[in-house]
Enzyme design. Sequence first.
Site, PDB file in Angstrom:
ATOM      1  N   ALA A 158      15.064  13.055  84.516  1.00 56.10           N
ATOM      2  CA  ALA A 158      14.322  12.408  83.425  1.00 56.10           C
ATOM      3  C   ALA A 158      14.750  13.052  82.101  1.00 56.10           C
ATOM      4  CB  ALA A 158      12.825  12.585  83.654  1.00 56.10           C
TER       5      ALA A 158
ATOM      6  N   ASN B 169      12.743  14.485  79.645  1.00 56.98           N
ATOM      7  CA  ASN B 169      11.856  15.397  78.913  1.00 56.98           C
ATOM      8  C   ASN B 169      12.273  16.864  78.976  1.00 56.98           C
ATOM      9  OD1 ASN B 169      11.193  15.442  81.616  1.00 56.98           O
ATOM     10  ND2 ASN B 169       8.998  15.670  81.275  1.00 56.98           N
TER      11      ASN B 169
ATOM     12  N   CYS C 293       5.078  15.559  82.794  1.00 56.11           N
ATOM     13  CA  CYS C 293       4.538  14.834  83.941  1.00 56.11           C
ATOM     14  C   CYS C 293       3.201  15.392  84.432  1.00 56.11           C
ATOM     15  CB  CYS C 293       5.539  14.878  85.079  1.00 56.11           C
ATOM     16  SG  CYS C 293       6.121  16.549  85.392  1.00 56.11           S
TER      17      CYS C 293
ATOM     18  N   SER D 259      19.371  11.683  82.394  1.00 55.36           N
ATOM     19  CA  SER D 259      18.877  10.452  81.784  1.00 55.36           C
ATOM     20  C   SER D 259      19.836  10.031  80.677  1.00 55.36           C
ATOM     21  CB  SER D 259      17.487  10.710  81.189  1.00 55.36           C
ATOM     22  OG  SER D 259      17.157   9.672  80.295  1.00 55.36           O
ATOM     23  N   GLU D 260      20.008   8.733  80.523  1.00 53.09           N
ATOM     24  CA  GLU D 260      20.872   8.233  79.440  1.00 53.09           C
ATOM     25  C   GLU D 260      20.331   8.667  78.068  1.00 53.09           C
ATOM     26  OE1 GLU D 260      19.006   4.262  80.279  1.00 53.09           O
ATOM     27  OE2 GLU D 260      19.650   3.893  78.240  1.00 53.09           O
TER      28      GLU D 260
ATOM     29  N   THR E 204      10.827   4.001  89.482  1.00 58.14           N
ATOM     30  CA  THR E 204      12.190   4.406  89.863  1.00 58.14           C
ATOM     31  C   THR E 204      12.152   5.137  91.196  1.00 58.14           C
ATOM     32  OG1 THR E 204      12.782   4.615  87.540  1.00 58.14           O
ATOM     33  CG2 THR E 204      14.233   5.689  89.108  1.00 58.14           C
TER      34      THR E 204
ATOM     35  N   GLY F 247       4.765  12.114  94.387  1.00 56.22           N
ATOM     36  CA  GLY F 247       6.049  12.573  94.884  1.00 56.22           C
ATOM     37  C   GLY F 247       6.078  13.062  96.303  1.00 56.22           C
TER      38      GLY F 247
ATOM     39  N   GLU G 288       9.736  21.462  94.419  1.00 58.77           N
ATOM     40  CA  GLU G 288      10.801  22.201  93.752  1.00 58.77           C
ATOM     41  C   GLU G 288      10.323  23.635  93.540  1.00 58.77           C
ATOM     42  OE1 GLU G 288      11.896  19.500  90.322  1.00 58.77           O
ATOM     43  OE2 GLU G 288      13.741  19.394  91.527  1.00 58.77           O
TER      44      GLU G 288
ATOM     45  N   ASP H  99      18.794  17.043  71.866  1.00 61.66           N
ATOM     46  CA  ASP H  99      18.710  16.044  72.936  1.00 61.66           C
ATOM     47  C   ASP H  99      17.325  15.395  72.977  1.00 61.66           C
ATOM     48  OD1 ASP H  99      20.562  14.990  74.687  1.00 61.66           O
ATOM     49  OD2 ASP H  99      20.343  16.505  76.238  1.00 61.66           O
TER      50      ASP H  99
ATOM     51  N   GLY I 281       5.459  10.704  88.475  1.00 65.42           N
ATOM     52  CA  GLY I 281       4.496  10.773  87.379  1.00 65.42           C
ATOM     53  C   GLY I 281       3.136  11.319  87.778  1.00 65.42           C
TER      54      GLY I 281
ATOM     55  N   GLU J 182      -0.222   6.331  83.369  1.00 65.02           N
ATOM     56  CA  GLU J 182       0.518   7.424  82.732  1.00 65.02           C
ATOM     57  C   GLU J 182       1.075   6.933  81.401  1.00 65.02           C
ATOM     58  OE1 GLU J 182       4.408   8.670  84.260  1.00 65.02           O
ATOM     59  OE2 GLU J 182       3.675  10.721  84.166  1.00 65.02           O
TER      60      GLU J 182
ATOM     61  N   GLU K 139      10.063  13.882  92.302  1.00 61.74           N
ATOM     62  CA  GLU K 139       9.138  14.455  91.310  1.00 61.74           C
ATOM     63  C   GLU K 139       8.771  13.330  90.346  1.00 61.74           C
ATOM     64  OE1 GLU K 139       7.796  17.269  91.320  1.00 61.74           O
ATOM     65  OE2 GLU K 139       9.033  18.506  92.617  1.00 61.74           O
TER      66      GLU K 139
HETATM   67  P1  NDP Z   1      12.824   6.912  84.743  1.00 60.80           P
HETATM   68  O1  NDP Z   1      12.228   6.746  86.082  1.00 60.80           O
HETATM   69  O2  NDP Z   1      12.945   5.745  83.860  1.00 60.80           O
HETATM   70  O3  NDP Z   1      14.298   7.535  84.872  1.00 60.80           O
HETATM   71  C1  NDP Z   1      14.558   8.713  85.605  1.00 60.80           C
HETATM   72  C2  NDP Z   1      16.031   8.763  85.965  1.00 60.80           C
HETATM   73  O4  NDP Z   1      16.316   7.794  86.978  1.00 60.80           O
HETATM   74  C3  NDP Z   1      16.957   8.428  84.811  1.00 60.80           C
HETATM   75  O5  NDP Z   1      18.109   9.233  84.889  1.00 60.80           O
HETATM   76  C4  NDP Z   1      17.271   6.975  85.075  1.00 60.80           C
HETATM   77  O6  NDP Z   1      18.445   6.520  84.452  1.00 60.80           O
HETATM   78  C5  NDP Z   1      17.391   6.963  86.575  1.00 60.80           C
HETATM   79  N1  NDP Z   1      17.231   5.645  87.198  1.00 60.80           N
HETATM   80  C6  NDP Z   1      16.615   4.552  86.718  1.00 60.80           C
HETATM   81  N2  NDP Z   1      16.642   3.542  87.635  1.00 60.80           N
HETATM   82  C7  NDP Z   1      17.304   4.021  88.724  1.00 60.80           C
HETATM   83  C8  NDP Z   1      17.656   3.487  90.002  1.00 60.80           C
HETATM   84  N3  NDP Z   1      17.323   2.241  90.360  1.00 60.80           N
HETATM   85  N4  NDP Z   1      18.316   4.274  90.873  1.00 60.80           N
HETATM   86  C9  NDP Z   1      18.639   5.547  90.558  1.00 60.80           C
HETATM   87  N5  NDP Z   1      18.336   6.107  89.357  1.00 60.80           N
HETATM   88  C10 NDP Z   1      17.670   5.368  88.453  1.00 60.80           C
HETATM   89  O7  NDP Z   1      11.980   8.072  84.057  1.00 60.80           O
HETATM   90  P2  NDP Z   1      12.074   8.615  82.572  1.00 60.80           P
HETATM   91  O8  NDP Z   1      13.449   9.145  82.323  1.00 60.80           O
HETATM   92  O9  NDP Z   1      11.527   7.604  81.631  1.00 60.80           O
HETATM   93  O10 NDP Z   1      11.091   9.880  82.653  1.00 60.80           O
HETATM   94  C11 NDP Z   1       9.708   9.770  82.559  1.00 60.80           C
HETATM   95  C12 NDP Z   1       9.070   9.801  83.933  1.00 60.80           C
HETATM   96  O11 NDP Z   1       9.490  10.944  84.662  1.00 60.80           O
HETATM   97  C13 NDP Z   1       7.565   9.885  83.888  1.00 60.80           C
HETATM   98  O12 NDP Z   1       6.964   9.012  84.825  1.00 60.80           O
HETATM   99  C14 NDP Z   1       7.274  11.316  84.285  1.00 60.80           C
HETATM  100  O13 NDP Z   1       6.003  11.514  84.804  1.00 60.80           O
HETATM  101  C15 NDP Z   1       8.361  11.600  85.244  1.00 60.80           C
HETATM  102  N6  NDP Z   1       8.585  13.031  85.313  1.00 60.80           N
HETATM  103  C16 NDP Z   1       8.190  13.722  86.448  1.00 60.80           C
HETATM  104  C17 NDP Z   1       8.326  15.082  86.523  1.00 60.80           C
HETATM  105  C18 NDP Z   1       7.933  15.835  87.762  1.00 60.80           C
HETATM  106  O14 NDP Z   1       8.472  16.921  87.963  1.00 60.80           O
HETATM  107  N7  NDP Z   1       7.059  15.337  88.598  1.00 60.80           N
HETATM  108  C19 NDP Z   1       8.862  15.860  85.396  1.00 60.80           C
HETATM  109  C20 NDP Z   1       9.268  15.050  84.298  1.00 60.80           C
HETATM  110  C21 NDP Z   1       9.116  13.684  84.263  1.00 60.80           C
HETATM  111  P3  NDP Z   1      18.307   5.938  82.951  1.00 60.80           P
HETATM  112  O15 NDP Z   1      17.904   7.069  82.094  1.00 60.80           O
HETATM  113  O16 NDP Z   1      19.612   5.420  82.596  1.00 60.80           O
HETATM  114  O17 NDP Z   1      17.262   4.873  83.009  1.00 60.80           O
END
Ligand code: NDP
Length: 484
Positions: free
Chosen positions: A151, A153, A284, A178-179, A232, A454, A458, A94, A252, A381, A250
């Site tokens: 997300a 990762n 993150c 995440s997609e 997001t 955030g 958690e 994945d 960035g 970030e 949670e």
């Molecule tokens: P995104 O914000 O792009 O996506 C996160 C999730 O939200 C995905 O499933 C995404 O779908 C979905 N999403 C996107 N737009 C919307 C919307 N308008 N309404 C509801 N859901 C939505 O993050 P990434 O997947 O790129 O992950 C990286 C980010 O996550 C970094 O900023 C990182 O710091 C943060 N992160 C934070 C953590 C923490 O615990 N604090 C841990 C891990 C990562 P889709 O995939 O289809 O876009």
Amino acid sequence: MIDPKPTASHFINGAYVEDTAGRAINVVYPATGEVIARVHGATPAILEAALATAKAAQPAWAALTGTERGRILRRASDMIREQNRSLSELETYDTGKPLQETLVADATSAADALEYFGGLAGSLTGEHVQFGEDFIYTIREPLGVCVGIGAWNYPTQIAAWKAAPALACGNAMVFKPSETTPLCALKVAEILHAAGLPAGLFNVIQGLGDVGASLATDLRVDKVSLTGSLSTGRKVYAAAAEGMRNVTMELGGKSPLIIFDDANLEDAVSGAILANFYSSGQICSNGTRVFVQKGIKAAFLSRLMERVGKAILGDPMDEATNFGPMVSQRQRDIVEDFITKGKEEGARLICGGKRLDRPGFWITPVIFSDVTDNMSIAREEIFGPVLSVLDFEDEAEVLIRANETQYGLAAGVFTLNLTRAHRMVKALEAGTCYINTYNDAPVEAPFGGTKLSGVGRENSKAAINHYSQLKSVYVRMSKLEAPY
Ligand code: NDP
């Protein structure tokens, strides 16, 4: 080796479900760029089925004793540990993260969460407050239907970190991965139900942001927990506010890692490596602004380069590999843009940033020196393997500079001076601080951000407050007076 193809795209009401009318999403193995599976995004019918089944299943689940709920979670934890190797291989397919990491950090972390919250479920209580002759008691109730949005990762861990406390408290959940990494959460759902979770309590549906947005605004939803980016987070938080839904965000970070002259050099270098290059930097809480006191800078850089030069890039399924590719072409492009900006803005690239001559989204670990506070690589970030070294003179100066960020997820200090270490973490603006270590995230400790990183926490007992609510009951024991 596990076959990464899922039985179907979604898991609803205790079973895999397919609806090929949904938008096709190719699952790409980051190490080779090959399409290894295909899922379909949720159609309105799938979305409706997931929410309706969660809503219908939740009351009976909440009516069980905590011990009964917890037993199922702990059984799922045991099953995850038994299947650790195949689940780790799936996590590697994945995300591209090397098996050397996924064998110890992903399914195991999911198992820890289910074991911990499974153990806690039987001791969730309200309290009794004596009020003269009368008394008050509180009942801890579940919120109802929770939505989890993940997300890419840590797809197994994120699903379990949200499912475990939600289910322990008696909620139902609809989870959207995440997609980019749609596979692992399906396995978490499959195992939970094989462990005895009644149908409908943990549902996984696929899709892009629009599916997440539809979930966050549905009237049946009582809580939204997102792991994702700040942009997001802003959208999801605003959507949840419309219905006064509870949230956990949670988001960035741009965390500081501060290394004082008196630090143990080898430990500090280990900390910087763990804070920047684990999971190819896609974490993150990473400490990407590495502040090094001037007296130790030359020795630190030389030892850091020597040790980073020993990173083994290659087939992530080979357990000797300890550095994998970026999760996607898009993420590698983002990292490369930052490397270009770093050079243009005057930082000194001292190693890395090269693509490998093989398919997949590879980039070698990057170290920038001579970075200053205003450069893009020190402010934004990146979410990739880019370590920036900034130097400093003294404690007061570095504290101000470390806190000069909109984020507040994590911070680290390396020093052998005990009082300075504690003085620093008291003043650092971050949800998690590390002293002479970095990036540990055991389930026993609260995890979450301050400032724009955030809302909520958690893990740990703190998560219980974010997946339950208290009802106060006033009990009158004596005669009740009224004015007329
Ligand atoms: P995104 O914000 O792009 O996506 C996160 C999730 O939200 C995905 O499933 C995404 O779908 C979905 N999403 C996107 N737009 C919307 C919307 N308008 N309404 C509801 N859901 C939505 O993050 P990434 O997947 O790129 O992950 C990286 C980010 O996550 C970094 O900023 C990182 O710091 C943060 N992160 C934070 C953590 C923490 O615990 N604090 C841990 C891990 C990562 P889709 O995939 O289809 O876009």
